[in-house]
Every structure is written in structure tokens, then in C-alpha cells.
Write an enzyme that holds these catalytic residues in place. Structure first.
Site, PDB file in Angstrom:
ATOM      1  N   LYS A   1       9.172 -20.786 -46.613  1.00 45.96           N
ATOM      2  CA  LYS A   1       8.185 -20.004 -45.852  1.00 45.96           C
ATOM      3  C   LYS A   1       6.775 -20.497 -46.103  1.00 45.96           C
ATOM      4  CE  LYS A   1      10.623 -16.024 -44.544  1.00 45.96           C
ATOM      5  NZ  LYS A   1      10.846 -14.640 -44.402  1.00 45.96           N
TER       6      LYS A   1
ATOM      7  N   LYS B   1      17.906 -21.327 -39.655  1.00 46.47           N
ATOM      8  CA  LYS B   1      18.387 -19.950 -39.527  1.00 46.47           C
ATOM      9  C   LYS B   1      17.687 -19.226 -38.366  1.00 46.47           C
ATOM     10  CE  LYS B   1      16.688 -16.581 -42.309  1.00 46.47           C
ATOM     11  NZ  LYS B   1      16.734 -15.123 -42.155  1.00 46.47           N
TER      12      LYS B   1
ATOM     13  N   LYS C   1      13.514 -13.368 -37.163  1.00 49.15           N
ATOM     14  CA  LYS C   1      12.656 -12.524 -36.309  1.00 49.15           C
ATOM     15  C   LYS C   1      11.355 -13.230 -35.985  1.00 49.15           C
ATOM     16  CE  LYS C   1      13.497  -8.464 -39.120  1.00 49.15           C
ATOM     17  NZ  LYS C   1      13.549  -9.098 -40.430  1.00 49.15           N
TER      18      LYS C   1
HETATM   19  N1  AQP Z   1      20.160 -15.601 -39.218  1.00 48.37           N
HETATM   20  C1  AQP Z   1      20.760 -14.716 -39.993  1.00 48.37           C
HETATM   21  N2  AQP Z   1      22.098 -14.725 -40.157  1.00 48.37           N
HETATM   22  C2  AQP Z   1      22.730 -13.819 -40.950  1.00 48.37           C
HETATM   23  N3  AQP Z   1      22.077 -12.856 -41.628  1.00 48.37           N
HETATM   24  C3  AQP Z   1      20.735 -12.805 -41.493  1.00 48.37           C
HETATM   25  N4  AQP Z   1      19.810 -11.992 -42.002  1.00 48.37           N
HETATM   26  C4  AQP Z   1      18.578 -12.341 -41.553  1.00 48.37           C
HETATM   27  N5  AQP Z   1      18.681 -13.401 -40.735  1.00 48.37           N
HETATM   28  C5  AQP Z   1      20.014 -13.710 -40.682  1.00 48.37           C
HETATM   29  C6  AQP Z   1      20.117 -10.907 -42.911  1.00 48.37           C
HETATM   30  O1  AQP Z   1      19.493  -9.733 -42.424  1.00 48.37           O
HETATM   31  C7  AQP Z   1      19.138  -8.928 -43.555  1.00 48.37           C
HETATM   32  C8  AQP Z   1      17.720  -8.499 -43.426  1.00 48.37           C
HETATM   33  O2  AQP Z   1      16.862  -9.616 -43.522  1.00 48.37           O
HETATM   34  P1  AQP Z   1      15.319  -9.377 -43.602  1.00 48.37           P
HETATM   35  O3  AQP Z   1      14.810  -8.929 -42.315  1.00 48.37           O
HETATM   36  O4  AQP Z   1      14.994  -8.476 -44.715  1.00 48.37           O
HETATM   37  O5  AQP Z   1      14.742 -10.768 -44.021  1.00 48.37           O
HETATM   38  P2  AQP Z   1      15.024 -12.236 -43.503  1.00 48.37           P
HETATM   39  O6  AQP Z   1      16.337 -12.698 -44.031  1.00 48.37           O
HETATM   40  O7  AQP Z   1      13.842 -13.053 -43.888  1.00 48.37           O
HETATM   41  O8  AQP Z   1      15.116 -12.028 -41.926  1.00 48.37           O
HETATM   42  P3  AQP Z   1      14.343 -12.757 -40.807  1.00 48.37           P
HETATM   43  O9  AQP Z   1      14.835 -12.249 -39.504  1.00 48.37           O
HETATM   44  O10 AQP Z   1      14.442 -14.238 -41.022  1.00 48.37           O
HETATM   45  O11 AQP Z   1      12.853 -12.222 -40.990  1.00 48.37           O
HETATM   46  P4  AQP Z   1      11.494 -13.026 -41.074  1.00 48.37           P
HETATM   47  O12 AQP Z   1      11.491 -13.979 -39.921  1.00 48.37           O
HETATM   48  O13 AQP Z   1      10.404 -12.018 -40.977  1.00 48.37           O
HETATM   49  O14 AQP Z   1      11.490 -13.716 -42.411  1.00 48.37           O
HETATM   50  C9  AQP Z   1      19.409  -9.744 -44.818  1.00 48.37           C
HETATM   51  O15 AQP Z   1      20.628  -9.323 -45.384  1.00 48.37           O
HETATM   52  C10 AQP Z   1      19.514 -11.131 -44.294  1.00 48.37           C
HETATM   53  O16 AQP Z   1      20.349 -11.948 -45.100  1.00 48.37           O
END
Ligand code: AQP
Length: 338
Positions: free
Chosen positions: A117, A200, A203
Site C-alpha cells: 500500500k 487482488k 474497494k
Molecule cells: N479480493 C479479495 N478476495 C477475497 N477476500 C477479500 N477481502 C478483501 N478483498 C478480498 C477480505 O474482505 C475482508 C475485509 O477486508 P477489508 O475491507 O477490511 O480490507 P482489505 O482486505 O484491504 O479490502 P480492500 O477491499 O482491498 O480494501 P482497501 O482497498 O480499502 O484496502 C477481509 O477478510 C479480506 O481478507
């Protein structure tokens, strides 16, 4: 290995850093709902994690309600599970500070998500982004959670939670915190970006075309799958044939997770199929599974007061578990309270 001396309890969370995407649903929410009823379940909207990168205050409040609406629309029952937002239970921040003093800088330096990040610009990022895995350990251990369902990307942070629990227990000569088990199972523990199968789905990814949002309508879902990157080959005969084809593998795994089947089942039906046949089938399946959830989400979002009430009630129930554990932690550490 599961710690058997503690009552089984599930904790997990999602950060409201934007609207929910398909990876959050398949990798997290759908599995959270599946664990409901098997043991005590505590699910959180981790708003304090969201502000590790800048969030517009009005957008943060909206995204917090939207994540809560996503949980509810996907089948989370606030009578069976505790559902709340993190900042309403101040014990998270308090235990987080104690764990900042337990975790070692060397451990944090190994966290790959921070490196991904922050990239080459780490010095411009917040201290919170660097330290957030210690707060995540507090989120989990504040409930003495024994099981944490997460996507593959969070595995390293749950391992850090285990290290923090073990070091705390060792340093203070107690057996107070459980050594939590990460639960990472099913075909969609790492849903990939639709435009680049090596990244991956997130969001906060740059282009909207790289992800399916839980609020996308049928046309948008169909368009995004139609434009999803693939290679020119048809689908292989077996799952093994997907090994070096990240985009093909991703679409097959999404299909499998949406339909509650295995990738091998998908291959049995679509072996040798061209993309012109598979992509529309995937889009139809996604619409049939996601449309009821997104319309239910919209219904919840029309009644923000009800979401706030559910989160308030969940926070009160969460505090009942968290506060005695925090007080006991303070006693162990030697914090005087008069
Ligand atoms: N692409 C993914 N595939 C499977 N699981 C996923 N998770 C997130 N993206 C995927 C799972 O969703 C849960 C919540 O994640 P989070 O929102 O707390 O943080 P993150 O993993 O950083 O999600 P994002 O969407 O990628 O958010 P941003 O872009 O803001 O950093 C977790 O259990 C995660 O594993």
C-alpha cells in the site's frame, strides 16, 4: 492448531474504506454468514482502520452504514450475531495501544500489505497504516476470539495476532489470550482484479472496471465480466490447466464460489468452452446471486436510523464482552485504577 482452552468464538471485520466489492462478499461476508449458528459470532465494521488513509467524514459515515447493510442483506442476523462498528467500543483503541507496546518493529516491517500500500512513498503514509495490524490483533483478542475467517490477504495479520498473543502470555507469565486460528477456506479466498489477474480485487483500486461492486446493476456486472481480461485460449479440460492462467482461474473461482461448487465442478461443465460462452454464463450467475443482495442493501440504506440502531445495540453487547477482558488486561499489565 486451535486453542482448546477457550470457548469457541468468531470475530472478523470489514473496513468502510469505500463500497463493498465482490472479494469482500465471497472472501468474507458470505463465509461469515455461513459460520453464524455454529459458534458465537462477532462481526465488526472497522471504521478506525478505514481512517489509516484519508476518508471524507460524510463518506465514512455512509460507507460504515453501507458495510453494515451489506452484512445484513447477505443474511447476517443481528439477533444471532453481534454486529457493531469499532469506534463505538473504545476498548479496541485501548488494547490496541497495549499491543503497540508488545509488537516489535521488526515484525511490523515484515508486513507485506503495508509495503504494497505504501510502495516507495512510505514516509508520506500515516503511522496508523503502519501500526494497524496491532489494532487488528486487539480487535480479535478483545473478544478472546478463537477463529477468524478472512481472505488470503489477511493471513499474515492473523499470524501477527498469534505472535502478539504468545508474546503477551509469555512476557506476563499468563495464559490469558488465545492463539487464534485463521479460517481461510473455499474457492474465493483471493478474488483477483478483473483487469489484472495478478492483483487482488480491492474497494480502493483505481479503475471501477477492475472490480464488481455490490451495488452494481445487472448491465454493469455484464459489461465488467465481458470486458474482463482473459487470454485467447478456451477454458482447459481440468483445474490443473488453469495453473499459469491467473485471469482464467479467477473467473472460474468466482463462478465456483457464487454457485457453491468447486472449480473442478465448473471445469466439468465448461471444459473447452470459449469465453463467449463462459463470460455471459458467469454474468448471469452473478446477477442472479447479487441482485437480491443489492436490492436488500438498498432497502436497508433507505432506513439509516434502523442501521444505526442495530449498530448501537451490537456495540452495547460487544462492550459487555470486551470491557471485562480489557480490565483484566490492565490488571495483568499493572495499570492502577482507583
Ligand atoms: N479480493 C479479495 N478476495 C477475497 N477476500 C477479500 N477481502 C478483501 N478483498 C478480498 C477480505 O474482505 C475482508 C475485509 O477486508 P477489508 O475491507 O477490511 O480490507 P482489505 O482486505 O484491504 O479490502 P480492500 O477491499 O482491498 O480494501 P482497501 O482497498 O480499502 O484496502 C477481509 O477478510 C479480506 O481478507
Amino acid at each position: 492448531m486451535t486453542d482448546t482452552t477457550f470457548t469457541p468464538r468468531v470475530f472478523s471485520g470489514i473496513k468502510p474504506s469505500g463500497g463493498l466489492q465482490l472479494g469482500n462478499y465471497l472472501g468474507a461476508i458470505k463465509r461469515f454468514v455461513g459460520m453464524q449458528g455454529q459458534m458465537e459470532t462477532v462481526y465488526c465494521v472497522v471504521d478506525m482502520h478505514a481512517i489509516t488513509v484519508w476518508q471524507d467524514p460524510a463518506e465514512l459515515a455512509k460507507a460504515t452504514r453501507e458495510v453494515a447493510a451489506g452484512y445484513l442483506a447477505a443474511g447476517l442476523d443481528p439477533k444471532k450475531s453481534i454486529l457493531f462498528n469499532q469506534s463505538q467500543v473504545s476498548a479496541h483503541a485501548e488494547l490496541g495501544w497495549i499491543f503497540n507496546c508488545v509488537a516489535r518493529v521488526g515484525w511490523m516491517n515484515r508486513m507485506t500489505q503495508f509495503k504494497d500500500k505504501a510502495g516507495s512513498n512510505a514516509e508520506k503514509h500515516s503511522l496508523g497504516l503502519y501500526a494497524y495490524p496491532a489494532l487488528m490483533a486487539a480487535d480479535i483478542l478483545l473478544y478472546h476470539a478463537t477463529h477468524v475467517p478472512v481472505g488470503e490477504d489477511q493471513k499474515q495479520h492473523v499470524e501477527l495476532t498469534r505472535d502478539i498473543a504468545t508474546k503477551f502470555n509469555h512476557d506476563y507469565k499468563v495464559d490469558f489470550f488465545p492463539v487464534t486460528t485463521p479460517v481461510i477456506d473455499g474457492p474465493a479466498t483471493r478474488v483477483m482484479n478483473l483487469r489484472d489477474g495478478t492483483k487482488k480485487m480491492s474497494k480502493s483500486g483505481e479503475s471501477d472496471m477492475e472490480r464488481i461492486n455490490m451495488t452494481d446493476d445487472a448491465d454493469k456486472i455484464a459489461k465488467k465480466f465481458k470486458k474482463a481480461k482473459t487470454d485467447p485460449e478456451p477454458l482447459p479440460e481440468t483445474v490443473e490447466g488453469l495453473a499459469d492462467r491467473p485471469e482464467a482461474r479467477n473467473l472460474v473461482e468466482i463462478y465456483a464460489a457464487l454457485n457453491d461448487v468447486t472449480p473442478a465442478d465448473v471445469m466439468a461443465e465448461y471444459a473447452g468452452a470459449q469465453w463467449g460462452r463462459f463470460k455471459p454464463a458467469l454474468a448471469d450467475l452473478a446477477v442472479s446471486k447479487l441482485a437480491p443482495i443489492s436490492s436488500e442493501m438498498a432497502r436497508f440504506m433507505d432506513d439509516p436510523a434502523e442501521i444505526d440502531r442495530i449498530l448501537g445495540d451490537g456495540s452495547a453487547r460487544a462492550r459487555q464482552i470486551a470491557e471485562p477482558i480489557l480490565r483484566k488486561t490492565y490488571d495483568i499489565v499493572g495499570m492502577l485504577r482507583s
